[in-house]
Write an enzyme that holds these catalytic residues in place. Structure first.
Site, PDB file in Angstrom:
ATOM      1  N   ASP A   1       6.360   1.667   6.068  1.00 37.27           N
ATOM      2  CA  ASP A   1       5.034   1.015   6.050  1.00 37.27           C
ATOM      3  C   ASP A   1       4.139   1.878   5.181  1.00 37.27           C
ATOM      4  O   ASP A   1       3.568   2.834   5.662  1.00 37.27           O
ATOM      5  CB  ASP A   1       4.519   0.908   7.483  1.00 37.27           C
ATOM      6  CG  ASP A   1       3.100   0.365   7.562  1.00 37.27           C
ATOM      7  OD1 ASP A   1       2.590  -0.117   6.543  1.00 37.27           O
ATOM      8  OD2 ASP A   1       2.502   0.454   8.650  1.00 37.27           O
TER       9      ASP A   1
ATOM     10  N   HIS B   1       0.835  -1.208   0.000  1.00 38.90           N
ATOM     11  CA  HIS B   1       0.000   0.000   0.000  1.00 38.90           C
ATOM     12  C   HIS B   1       0.865   1.251   0.000  1.00 38.90           C
ATOM     13  O   HIS B   1       1.998   1.232   0.477  1.00 38.90           O
ATOM     14  CB  HIS B   1      -1.002  -0.005   1.149  1.00 38.90           C
ATOM     15  CG  HIS B   1      -0.410   0.097   2.528  1.00 38.90           C
ATOM     16  ND1 HIS B   1      -0.168   1.299   3.155  1.00 38.90           N
ATOM     17  CD2 HIS B   1      -0.027  -0.854   3.417  1.00 38.90           C
ATOM     18  CE1 HIS B   1       0.329   1.074   4.372  1.00 38.90           C
ATOM     19  NE2 HIS B   1       0.425  -0.216   4.543  1.00 38.90           N
TER      20      HIS B   1
ATOM     21  N   GLU C   1      -4.906   2.018   2.902  1.00 40.68           N
ATOM     22  CA  GLU C   1      -4.881   0.757   3.659  1.00 40.68           C
ATOM     23  C   GLU C   1      -5.021   1.047   5.149  1.00 40.68           C
ATOM     24  O   GLU C   1      -5.653   0.309   5.895  1.00 40.68           O
ATOM     25  CB  GLU C   1      -3.565   0.014   3.397  1.00 40.68           C
ATOM     26  CG  GLU C   1      -3.516  -1.403   3.962  1.00 40.68           C
ATOM     27  CD  GLU C   1      -2.983  -1.493   5.382  1.00 40.68           C
ATOM     28  OE1 GLU C   1      -3.050  -2.579   5.970  1.00 40.68           O
ATOM     29  OE2 GLU C   1      -2.500  -0.465   5.937  1.00 40.68           O
ATOM     30  N   GLU C   2      -4.401   2.160   5.568  1.00 42.43           N
ATOM     31  CA  GLU C   2      -4.340   2.484   6.999  1.00 42.43           C
ATOM     32  C   GLU C   2      -5.676   2.964   7.558  1.00 42.43           C
ATOM     33  O   GLU C   2      -5.806   3.169   8.754  1.00 42.43           O
ATOM     34  CB  GLU C   2      -3.254   3.545   7.255  1.00 42.43           C
ATOM     35  CG  GLU C   2      -1.841   3.135   6.816  1.00 42.43           C
ATOM     36  CD  GLU C   2      -1.204   2.090   7.725  1.00 42.43           C
ATOM     37  OE1 GLU C   2      -1.875   1.609   8.650  1.00 42.43           O
ATOM     38  OE2 GLU C   2      -0.033   1.765   7.489  1.00 42.43           O
TER      39      GLU C   2
ATOM     40  N   HIS D   1       4.253   3.043  12.588  1.00 39.27           N
ATOM     41  CA  HIS D   1       3.239   3.920  13.193  1.00 39.27           C
ATOM     42  C   HIS D   1       3.822   4.727  14.354  1.00 39.27           C
ATOM     43  O   HIS D   1       3.087   5.187  15.214  1.00 39.27           O
ATOM     44  CB  HIS D   1       1.997   3.139  13.647  1.00 39.27           C
ATOM     45  CG  HIS D   1       1.258   2.481  12.509  1.00 39.27           C
ATOM     46  ND1 HIS D   1      -0.049   2.063  12.598  1.00 39.27           N
ATOM     47  CD2 HIS D   1       1.637   2.191  11.244  1.00 39.27           C
ATOM     48  CE1 HIS D   1      -0.422   1.536  11.442  1.00 39.27           C
ATOM     49  NE2 HIS D   1       0.595   1.596  10.603  1.00 39.27           N
TER      50      HIS D   1
ATOM     51  N   ASP E   1      -0.196   4.473   1.110  1.00 39.84           N
ATOM     52  CA  ASP E   1      -0.490   5.534   2.077  1.00 39.84           C
ATOM     53  C   ASP E   1       0.274   5.330   3.376  1.00 39.84           C
ATOM     54  O   ASP E   1       0.741   4.228   3.671  1.00 39.84           O
ATOM     55  CB  ASP E   1      -1.998   5.589   2.367  1.00 39.84           C
ATOM     56  CG  ASP E   1      -2.528   4.289   2.964  1.00 39.84           C
ATOM     57  OD1 ASP E   1      -2.214   3.215   2.420  1.00 39.84           O
ATOM     58  OD2 ASP E   1      -3.252   4.351   3.978  1.00 39.84           O
TER      59      ASP E   1
ATOM     60  N   ASP F   1       3.783  -6.223   3.470  1.00 35.41           N
ATOM     61  CA  ASP F   1       3.316  -5.223   4.430  1.00 35.41           C
ATOM     62  C   ASP F   1       3.402  -5.800   5.836  1.00 35.41           C
ATOM     63  O   ASP F   1       2.397  -5.971   6.512  1.00 35.41           O
ATOM     64  CB  ASP F   1       1.870  -4.825   4.080  1.00 35.41           C
ATOM     65  CG  ASP F   1       1.384  -3.679   4.954  1.00 35.41           C
ATOM     66  OD1 ASP F   1       2.213  -3.009   5.584  1.00 35.41           O
ATOM     67  OD2 ASP F   1       0.158  -3.464   5.001  1.00 35.41           O
TER      68      ASP F   1
HETATM   69 ZN   LIG Z   1       0.987  -1.165   6.431  1.00 38.80          ZN
END
Ligand SMILES: [Zn+2]
Length: 382
Positions: free
Chosen positions: A96, A66, A129-130, A334, A68, A153
């Site tokens: 990520d 992904h 995706e997030e 994150h 984003d 991922d």
């Molecule tokens: Zn991810």
């Protein structure tokens, strides 16, 4: 065979393009262009998902990542120290999942430039995706011909292969009590904060068992200290790799809210939403076998691991495409401490390349009537 310098350049280029979920126009165009430069057929969906196709021999394989990032992710300034890439500490790195995107671009470019044996490949790079796997959920799966795929991922030790991921419920509840003046006539009120607090206290939260977790993550309510609050909103979630256990956990959280509200004369509106469904694969599954071969080909021992988070792979599996994640080496995702080692990203690319080649070689052997050359699959993981 992977070109490490080029992989690094691609990765740095990607992380320097801002791409919070929902604002992917620039990154989507950039990725589509990179695929076009490789001579691949590229499609951009209305949502911004990029699908690139490469012809090949045998069964089609999907590669998933992904584009984003979670916030804070504007103006990422990557810093490289001793082969490890981080942000300057003010943003996430965005590995990520731009590490996954970079690996896919590098693998396809290597295949084309060195003319390596390969199956047909569908690279699917999603948006958002997030935020609830929204991009993948909007994909027109009928357009995809792959039945198996590799997701890029995931973090953890290189050589890790995800074999199961949880089912996930989101829970949103609004507790309604009754407002009253807190000093003059508190007995006329029903305190929604007290009701919510009691309901939460009676819930089982945190790690429920080895494959089940639950959380209350947001609570909002009340307007002033001199008013008995009449409204509280609660948001929580529960996950389990066992669907039955998830059902029980979610039901017990809902029940706690209902019972407590009733006891206090309050009401509660509860909304439960199945965010995504889980999946579980075994060593018998072909995609796992290909990845096991790929990991062994680079001299590592495969680790078959259950994971606690959802990803686009959950959506693909729910729609009949068996996709599983392998580690790209991203760490502390994150957070602003996120980092990734170039060595790990490069090894991951080698694993993907080896797995794709294993698929084609297996296909050739199959055609000769020699059976498919799967690696040994004893003693993998534990
Ligand atoms: Zn991810």
């Amino acid at each position: 065979v992977i070109n490490r310098d080029r992989l690094l350049d691609t990765f740095l280029e990607l992380v320097r393009i801002d791409s919070p979920s929902g604002e992917e126009a620039a990154i989507s165009a950039h990725i589509a262009n990179r695929f076009r430069e490789l001579g691949l057929a590229v499609e951009i969906s209305e949502a911004g998902n990029v699908i690139a196709r490469m012809d090949g021999e045998g069964e089609s394989i999907l590669l998933s990542a992904h584009m984003d990032n979670v916030m804070p992710c504007r103006g990422v300034k990557p810093v490289i120290e001793e082969g490890v890439i981080r942000s300057d500490g003010t943003t996430v790195l965005g590995g990520d999942d731009k590490a996954g995107v970079a690996v896919i671009l590098e693998v396809l470019q290597t295949i084309l430039e060195k003319d390596l044996p390969h199956p047909p490949v569908e690279a699917v790079i999603t948006v958002s995706e997030e935020v609830g796997l929204a991009g993948a959920k909007h994909l027109d799966m009928d357009k995809l011909r792959s039945k198996i795929g590799i997701g890029l991922d995931m973090g953890g030790e290189i050589g890790s292969i995800a074999i199961s991921a949880p089912y996930h419920d989101n829970i949103r509840a609004v507790v309604r009590g009754k407002a009253a003046h807190a000093g003059a006539c508190p007995e006329e009120g029903i305190n929604a904060i007290v009701v919510a607090a009691e309901a939460i206290t009676n819930m089982r939260i945190g790690r429920i068992d080895e494959e089940t977790t639950a959380n209350i993550g947001v609570i909002q309510g009340g307007t002033a200290t001199n008013i008995v609050p009449d409204r509280v909103e609660i948001k929580g979630e529960a996950r389990s790799r066992d669907e039955e256990k998830l059902r029980a956990q979610t039901a017990s959280m809902v029940e706690s809210l209902r019972r407590t509200a009733q006891r206090h004369g309050a009401t509660v509106d509860i909304d439960v939403h199945r965010e995504y469904v889980g999946y579980s694969l075994s060593e018998e599954d072909r995609i796992v076998q290909l990845l096991v071969q790929g990991v062994r080909a680079v001299g590592l021992e495969p680790l078959l691991v259950p994971v606690g988070g959802g990803s686009d792979a959950n959506v693909f599996n729910a729609r009949g495409i068996q996709v599983t994640n392998i580690s790209v080496g991203m760490e502390k995702v994150h957070t602003t401490e996120e980092y990734i080692a170039l060595d790990d990203m490069a090894t991951c690319a080698e694993i993907v390349l080896a797995s794709l080649q294993a698929a084609t070689l297996g296909h050739r052997l199959g055609k000769q009537g020699g059976g498919i050359a799967y690696g040994r699959h004893h003693g993998v993981g534990d």
